[in-house]
Scaffold this motif. Structure first.
Motif, short mmCIF file in Angstrom:
data_model
loop_
_atom_site.label_atom_id
_atom_site.label_comp_id
_atom_site.label_asym_id
_atom_site.label_seq_id
_atom_site.Cartn_x
_atom_site.Cartn_y
_atom_site.Cartn_z
N ILE A 259 15.03 -10.08 7.56
CA ILE A 259 14.05 -8.92 7.91
C ILE A 259 15.02 -8.22 9.11
CG2 ILE A 259 12.11 -9.60 9.26
CD1 ILE A 259 10.84 -10.02 7.42
N LEU B 127 14.71 -4.35 8.95
CA LEU B 127 13.95 -3.12 10.50
C LEU B 127 14.73 -2.90 10.85
CD1 LEU B 127 11.06 -4.15 11.71
CD2 LEU B 127 12.67 -5.63 13.31
N GLY C 290 16.10 -0.38 7.19
CA GLY C 290 15.72 0.64 7.16
C GLY C 290 14.46 1.63 7.39
N PHE C 291 13.31 0.74 8.46
CA PHE C 291 12.96 1.47 9.74
C PHE C 291 13.48 1.72 10.40
CE2 PHE C 291 8.31 1.80 10.60
CZ PHE C 291 8.90 1.03 12.22
N VAL D 115 13.41 -0.42 2.31
CA VAL D 115 13.55 -1.25 2.97
C VAL D 115 13.16 -2.62 2.06
CG1 VAL D 115 12.30 -0.80 5.83
CG2 VAL D 115 10.76 -0.98 3.42
N SER D 116 12.21 -2.26 0.87
CA SER D 116 11.88 -2.67 0.09
C SER D 116 12.22 -1.86 -1.97
CB SER D 116 10.40 -3.27 -0.18
OG SER D 116 9.78 -1.81 -0.01
N ALA E 93 11.42 -11.85 -1.82
CA ALA E 93 10.39 -12.05 -1.39
C ALA E 93 10.49 -11.38 -0.74
CB ALA E 93 10.11 -13.31 -0.66
N ILE E 94 11.49 -10.84 0.26
CA ILE E 94 11.53 -10.11 2.07
C ILE E 94 11.74 -8.19 1.13
CG2 ILE E 94 13.14 -9.49 3.61
CD1 ILE E 94 13.71 -11.86 4.46
N PHE E 95 12.62 -8.28 0.29
CA PHE E 95 13.38 -7.21 -0.46
C PHE E 95 11.92 -6.92 -1.55
CE2 PHE E 95 15.90 -5.98 2.70
CZ PHE E 95 16.84 -7.30 3.15
N ALA F 160 7.19 -7.92 5.10
CA ALA F 160 7.84 -6.98 4.14
C ALA F 160 6.66 -5.75 3.96
CB ALA F 160 8.60 -7.33 3.18
N LEU G 104 6.33 -4.06 6.92
CA LEU G 104 7.16 -2.63 6.85
C LEU G 104 7.06 -1.48 6.45
CD1 LEU G 104 10.02 -2.79 8.85
CD2 LEU G 104 10.68 -4.93 7.57
N ALA G 105 6.46 -2.08 5.17
CA ALA G 105 7.12 -1.08 3.92
C ALA G 105 6.22 0.21 4.55
CB ALA G 105 6.68 -1.67 2.84
N GLU H 16 4.55 0.90 7.66
CA GLU H 16 5.57 1.71 8.52
C GLU H 16 6.67 2.47 8.44
OE1 GLU H 16 4.40 -0.76 12.27
OE2 GLU H 16 5.33 -2.51 11.32
N SER H 17 7.24 2.18 7.11
CA SER H 17 8.49 3.18 6.77
C SER H 17 7.70 3.84 5.73
CB SER H 17 9.85 1.87 6.58
OG SER H 17 9.46 1.09 5.69
N GLU I 125 6.94 4.04 2.94
CA GLU I 125 7.39 3.14 1.16
C GLU I 125 5.67 3.30 0.92
OE1 GLU I 125 11.66 1.55 1.79
OE2 GLU I 125 10.18 0.23 0.40
#
Lengths: 319, 511
Positions: free
Chosen positions: A149, A153, A156-157, A164-165, A264-266, B233, B236-237, B239-240, B242
């Motif tokens: 994460i 964060l 990526g962000f 991020v994914s 799962a996260i990515f 996640a 986050l995607a 917000e970024s 994607e």
């Protein structure tokens, strides 16, 4: 050597059959019902029974096992209860994803662990050596999900440097295509996985190298006037890699089951994600097929590891 | 100093031109904002993958994606008015025991074939099958027969007057019968989009249906559906950048998302959270004990702390939009520990009592609700132990009613009130908790309410139904449940159906 390999292959057969039977029985013994997942929580009993009949789950477990095993021997691992996709097709789609992720993670792990383990063993009291020790401790302590994460964060962000994914294939085989631009999707997940593995490998390399550096033949090499760099790289390192190769093999086998948290996260559609969803929904055929695949992978990787020993240590010979 | 007449004239001309251009610019921008733009790809993140394209399966995320590829015979507006969809018009018999449906002509399935009444009849046959009817099966129980009258007309016969017939018609998606054999993997419907590719666990690509019967729709060329197993996640995607949109955003992120994104919470009252207390287990075999929980269940705290204000606390299974809703039942029980203590003592447990409550891990908010229940009811002398189960373990326990108490959620109270008894613990026959001992007042009100057509009389009956439900307290309503859809400001035209299915046919991208 050929005879050894053949012997190992024959020994693997009962292992595979027994494992498949054990996993089959365990799946049916644990609480949970795939028919309930399909039918839904408010499903009346008569409807649930009809769904179970349609899925073949009303038969005795040994009948189900024999049918499944017979079909598996012919290459048919069954179909998902949930979405009806053939298990072999799901495996074919997710395996290359996991292989790419695993390869990249291990590449990072090896690239990091070699210098870290070397420095920690050879110059333990130097700034670099102390830092290397801290790195291995951190790498072992930091949970994968937390690191993942944070990586997403920050890189990526916040910085917008990497996605991020998501995932796109780097290597495709029919037709053959190499897509280096898609490596960006694997950077963060590989680092996430690779850091943990590199810490483990560096620790083993460090302790193994420390032991080897006190050996008589190393003392002889130094007494002959060889440079320290030559003593380490040409004499000590090769022998100390045996332990590292063993751990590498075990880790590789484990990652054949996928890396659930990182995927799962990515949002990587690999074996780990497939496995987890299948267990959650009691999609028996997928779990059975995956376990079979993992067992076979482990056996193959162990065999390759043993063969690598023979390469590293000329004293080891198989008959 | 006065302007010369020459300068005055030019100033006037310039002023008029300037005014003209300003007004024209405003008009153009207003017109552009109102005129949807054709084209583009919507990238949509979801809190999980669909199970399958089985149109009769409403579980997991299937229901929210239904309207992307399928149509139904009728649709409900948010004011609960029935509107035509695949059925253009209909004639309901006065006795409520039959309906003639006149289908829209020229509607094509995604495989190019025209939909006819034979296809619709085949869908009814499948829906009425126990093995294949899935979630729609229960809604077809009163159907006696389906008769094809001609290529675009069919008649449905009911065994009893069925005021909820439109609920079934709004939930039965029409699938091309030749695709039944492969219904899980392929979606051959009549909807605004068709499935181009599905990689389970990775993505679904929907492409525009060029033969869609609603001319001019959909606006989008494609939808890229991406499932996420980790909702953090997914956020986050979004917000970024994607993703353009997400569905199933976690409640805890609502205040964060509200700052930069548009939110939609679906149709109010479609779902509600519940706590079931089984009269087959102690202490819930005593009505006073069940009522005690009504008083120690802090609905407001749950709404604020768990749902972050997205679901209002309530004791009514019907939302305000339903004709069966009555204000007096909205918060019939208040949070009152002293009252809970009195009732648990009246039930014979003065010294306190231990009980187990279950929650399903697939819905984290249920476990959080259980924590709040445990903490508050402990003050009243009820010591709850929480047991968390995964869905495959929880579902069979729910079906067999082998739980002493469990948090869950239910729906079907938002349209015709008789549909609330589709939920197993509300069932009036073969009730898994009560068997043949279902409280008479409840059963009588529900049985009569589902088989008469007069709305005023039904409203009275559903008042008695709710009174009985609240009095017996085996199915406690906790709060309304709202799915959270969040999208960038460039996503326009989004709405949901009354069943909270995403309506993407009118979505367009302002970019």
């Amino acid at each position: 050597m050929i005879a050894y390999i053949l012997r190992r292959v024959l020994q693997a057969i009962p292992v595979i059959v027994i494992t498949s039977l054990l996993i089959f029985m365990m799946l049916r013994a644990i609480p949970g019902d795939p028919a309930a997942v399909i039918c839904g929580p408010d499903c009346p009993k008569e409807q649930l029974d009809a769904v179970r009949r349609e899925m073949g789950l009303d038969r005795p477990w040994y009948t189900q096992y024999v049918i499944w095993l017979w079909r598996a021997l012919q290459g048919d691992l069954g179909r998902s209860f949930i979405n009806d996709f053939p298990v072999s097709e799901l495996l074919r789609r997710t395996l290359p994803v996991t292989l790419e992720l695993t390869f990249c993670a291990f590449f990072i792990a090896i690239v990091v662990c070699l210098p870290v383990g070397l420095v920690a063993a050879v110059k333990p009291r130097s700034v670099l050596g102390v830092s290397a020790n801290y790195f291995t401790s951190l790498g072992l302590a930091v949970p994968t999900f937390w690191l993942g994460i944070l990586l997403a964060l920050f890189f990526g962000f916040k910085l917008g440097l990497l996605p991020v994914s998501g995932y796109k294939r780097v290597m495709e085989f029919s037709p053959f295509r190499f897509n280096p631009q898609n490596l960006k999707f694997l950077v963060l997940p590989s680092v996430n996985l690779g850091i943990g593995i590199s810490a483990i490998l560096a620790r083993f390399l460090k302790s193994s190298l420390e032991e080897v550096l006190t050996a008589d033949y190393v003392r002889t090499a130094r007494a002959k006037g060889l440079k320290e760099r030559v003593v380490i790289t040409r004499h000590a390192l090769k022998n100390s890699l045996i332990t590292v190769v063993t751990v590498l093999g075990l880790q590789l086998g484990a990652f054949m089951g996928g890396a659930v948290v990182t995927e799962a996260i990515f949002r990587i559609p690999g074996l780990g994600n497939l496995f987890w969803q299948a267990v959650l929904k009691r999609d028996y055929f997928i779990v059975q097929g995956l376990v079979l695949f993992i067992v076979i992978s482990f056996l193959v990787i162990n065999l390759i590891t043993d063969l690598v020993y023979a390469f590293l240590d000329p004293r080891i010979r198989y008959r | 100093m006065k302007l010369s007449s020459y300068r005055y004239s030019w100033t006037l001309v310039f002023g008029i031109m300037l005014t003209f251009f300003v007004v024209w610019g405003m008009a153009v921008s207003t017109v552009d904002a109102q005129n949807p733009k054709q084209g583009g790809t919507l990238i949509l993140g979801a809190s999980g993958d669909i199970l399958s394209f089985d149109a009769y399966h409403y579980g997991w995320l299937n229901s929210r994606n239904q309207k992307i590829v399928y149509n139904h015979l009728v649709r409900y507006t948010h004011d609960n008015e029935v509107q035509p969809e695949l059925a253009e018009k209909w004639d309901v018999a006065d006795d409520g025991k039959s309906i003639v449906l006149h289908l829209r002509k020229g509607v094509k399935f995604h495989n190019g074939r025209e939909m006819t009444s034979d296809d619709v009849a085949a869908n009814f046959t499948r829906a009425r099958s126990k093995a294949y009817g899935r979630h729609v099966y229960q809604m077809t129980l009163t159907i006696d027969d389906v008769e094809v009258l001609d290529k675009y007309t069919l008649k449905i016969f009911y065994e009893t007057p069925t005021p909820a017939m439109f609920d079934t018609l709004s939930r039965l998606a029409i699938v091309a019968p030749e695709a039944f054999y492969d219904i899980k993997k392929t979606a051959v419907g009549t909807g605004p989009f068709r499935v181009k590719e599905w990689i389970p666990g990775d993505h679904i690509i929907y492409e525009r249906n060029p033969d869609y019967w609603e001319k001019g729709l959909p606006y989008l060329d494609k939808i890229m559906f991406r499932p996420y197993t980790d909702t953090d996640a997914m956020v986050l995607a979004l917000e970024s950048g994607e993703l353009d949109m997400i569905e199933g955003a976690p409640y805890k992120d609502v205040s964060l998302l509200q700052k930069n994104f548009s939110l939609n919470t679906g149709h109010p009252g479609f779902l509600f959270y519940t706590l079931y207390l089984s009269p087959n287990f102690e202490p819930w075999n005593k009505k006073e004990a069940r009522q005690a929980v009504q008083y120690c269940l802090n609905r407001k705290a749950i709404s604020d702390a768990v749902l972050f204000g997205t679901g209002e606390p309530t004791t009514s299974p019907f939302p305000p939009s339903s004709f069966a809703w009555q204000e007096k039942f909205e918060l019939f029980y208040s949070f009152n520990i002293e009252k809970a203590k009195e009732l648990i003592a009246a039930a014979g447990y003065e010294g306190g009592v231990k009980a187990t409550v279950m929650a399903c891990t697939a819905y984290p908010e249920l476990a959080e609700m259980a924590q709040i229940l445990k903490s508050d009811c402990a003050q009243a002398g009820i010591e709850f132990e929480i047991k968390n189960l995964d869905p495959a373990e929880w579902y069979p326990i729910l079906q067999k009613a082998k739980y002493p108490a469990t948090f869950s959620f239910a729906s079907m109270g938002h349209l015709d009130p008789s549909q609330v008894v589709m939920g197993s613990v509300y069932r009036i026959q073969n009730n898994p908790l009560w068997g043949d001992k279902l409280p008479k007042a409840y059963q009588e009100a529900a049985l009569k309410g589902q088989s008469i057509m007069d709305r005023e009389e039904r409203k009275q009956l559903y008042g008695k139904f709710q009174q009985a439900l609240l009095d017996e307290s085996w199915a406690l309503v906790v709060a309304r449940k709202s799915p959270i859809f969040a999208m960038t400001k460039s996503v326009k035209g989004f709405d949901t159906s009354v069943d909270c299915a995403m309506l993407l046919d009118r979505v367009w991208l302002d970019k």
